[in-house]
Design an enzyme around this catalytic site. Structure first.
Site, PDB file in Angstrom:
ATOM      1  CB  CYS A  36     -28.387 -26.720  46.169  1.00  0.00           C
ATOM      2  SG  CYS A  36     -26.899 -27.313  45.144  1.00  0.00           S
ATOM      3  CE1 TYR A  96     -15.745 -26.763  41.740  1.00  0.00           C
ATOM      4  CE2 TYR A  96     -15.191 -27.925  39.809  1.00  0.00           C
ATOM      5  CZ  TYR A  96     -14.752 -27.570  40.965  1.00  0.00           C
ATOM      6  OH  TYR A  96     -13.645 -28.097  41.566  1.00  0.00           O
ATOM      7  CB  SER A  97     -23.765 -24.686  41.313  1.00  0.00           C
ATOM      8  OG  SER A  97     -24.266 -25.899  42.022  1.00  0.00           O
ATOM      9  CD  GLU A 152     -28.194 -30.054  42.189  1.00  0.00           C
ATOM     10  OE1 GLU A 152     -27.448 -28.923  42.178  1.00  0.00           O
ATOM     11  OE2 GLU A 152     -28.835 -30.389  41.338  1.00  0.00           O
ATOM     12  CE1 TYR A 159     -21.383 -30.308  48.628  1.00  0.00           C
ATOM     13  CE2 TYR A 159     -23.017 -29.685  47.239  1.00  0.00           C
ATOM     14  CZ  TYR A 159     -22.223 -29.400  47.927  1.00  0.00           C
ATOM     15  OH  TYR A 159     -21.851 -27.929  48.246  1.00  0.00           O
TER      16      TYR A 159
END
Length: 399
Positions: free
Chosen positions: A357, A155-156, A397, A399
């Site tokens: 991100c 988790y960021s 970044e 996902y």
């Protein structure tokens, strides 16, 4: 010209971008494993959002060097905390009360996965981190594969290095509760789903609840939490106090941006001796959410705008409520398009850095927004983006 990243005070002291790091960082805590954890597909739901940040700064990005010693990673000659705790030897922290925000940040929208939470852990100063990094959380499980404990989820971090309480002993996360109804996977048959901490339940459906996200969202003060990390060197802030930072975030992708803004406009660590801020540039936030009830940290954004009107501004894209002049849903790239010329001009400056991100789809959104204006200027967007990346000005970044 030598250029570096902001790494702040390291390993136990407050990390602060736009501050010169100490020449004698505090000694690192004993290493409990240095195994990296790669985000899996299931972590998408756990992070539940995406973000893009463009930072206009006279510094290069963080192309991390190899790990030089245990518990740290060298980035442009500076040491940052790195995997002090591993999945096999995590740090056991405690859930503590949030410094200000309620645990549930959002309001019901009619969607099953409406809830996003802000949760704070006490790490006793043993898990130092800097703005832009992530930590891992290990849920008891079982996960999709029946493993107990469940696989780590990253988790960021949503708090600045000193934490929301500025003690350098806490870390906060912004986590979306993953709930899917009648889908491909389920871990609750019809009749089995019980009310979660927010009171939401779906007994008439087959339900999949994200193991780690629900573990975190259901936490209460005093609960134990297993933490790994910190990790991540892609999203670190530049050191230049004259930097301009353009941030684009969707959903919980606001987490790293919040950590930046806390440092720039709130924390004592970012204050100058004369009472102004050490940060002298412009911070511009674009945030996308599906509903206005899904907006995150809007109160903080309003405060920054009121207190620093010449240094901070923000725009929201509420996709299921707003449309542009052409009648299109207002996504991040749609909102960006309203300022395309200004953003494009900024990206021509060698000081401009783009940070992305989130979901991979954000990259195509950038192309959608800037492709036409690049073409008008005789440039192919994809080649321009590659050149920025090669020059360490384009950080991704996803996902």
């Amino acid at each position: 010209m030598a250029q570096t990243l902001a790494v702040g005070a390291l390993l136990g002291a407050a990390s602060t971008a736009f501050l010169a790091p100490s020449s004698s960082p505090a000694p690192a805590p004993a290493l409990r494993g240095a195994t990296g954890a790669k985000m899996t597909g299931a972590a998408q739901g756990a992070m539940g959002g995406m973000a893009v940040v463009a930072a206009v700064a006279g510094v290069t990005s963080c192309r991390a060097a190899a790990v030089k010693k245990k518990g740290v990673k060298v980035v442009h000659g500076k040491e940052i905390p790195w995997n002090l705790f591993s999945p096999k030897a995590p740090y056991q922290g405690k859930v503590v009360a949030n410094d200000f925000h309620p645990q549930t940040l959002t309001e019901p929208t009619g969607d099953a996965n409406w809830e996003t939470t802000h949760v704070t852990f006490d790490h006793g100063g043993k898990v130092p981190y800097i703005e832009g990094q992530s930590i891992g959380v290990i849920a008891p499980g079982p996960d999709k594969k029946g493993e107990q404990p469940a696989k780590i989820r990253l988790y960021s971090i949503a708090s600045s290095a000193v934490g929301d309480d500025q003690s350098s002993k806490t870390v906060s996360l912004c986590v979306k509760r993953v709930v899917e109804l009648d889908g491909k996977f389920n871990n609750r048959a019809k009749g089995e789903d019980k009310p979660d901490k927010a009171g939401t339940a779906f007994p008439d459906n087959e339900v999949y609840r994200g193991v780690c996200s629900n573990h975190i969202c259901d936490m209460s003060v005093g609960d134990d939490v297993l933490i790994t990390g910190p990790t991540g060197a892609e999203m670190l802030l530049p050191e230049d106090p004259e930097a301009n930072i353009i941030m684009l975030a969707t959903g919980t992708g606001i987490a790293p941006m919040r950590s930046y803004l806390r440092l720039l406009f709130h924390d004592k660590a970012g204050a100058a001796a004369d009472g102004s801020r050490k940060f002298k540039g412009l911070a511009w936030l674009f945030m996308g959410v599906p509903y206005s009830k899904s907006l995150l940290y809007d109160d903080e954004h309003q405060t920054y705008k009121k207190e620093y009107p010449d240094q901070f501004k923000y725009d929201y894209a509420v996709s299921r409520e707003d449309k542009n002049a052409a009648g299109q849903k207002m996504y991040i790239q749609t909102k960006m398009a309203e300022y395309a010329e200004e953003l494009w001009e900024l990206m021509q400056d060698e000081k401009t850095h783009v940070y992305m991100c989130g979901l991979k789809g954000m990259e195509s959104g950038m192309a959608e927004c800037f492709g036409p204006i690049a073409e008008k200027n005789g440039i192919v967007w994809t080649e321009f983006a590659k050149a920025m990346k090669k020059a360490d000005r384009y950080h991704v970044e996803v996902y």
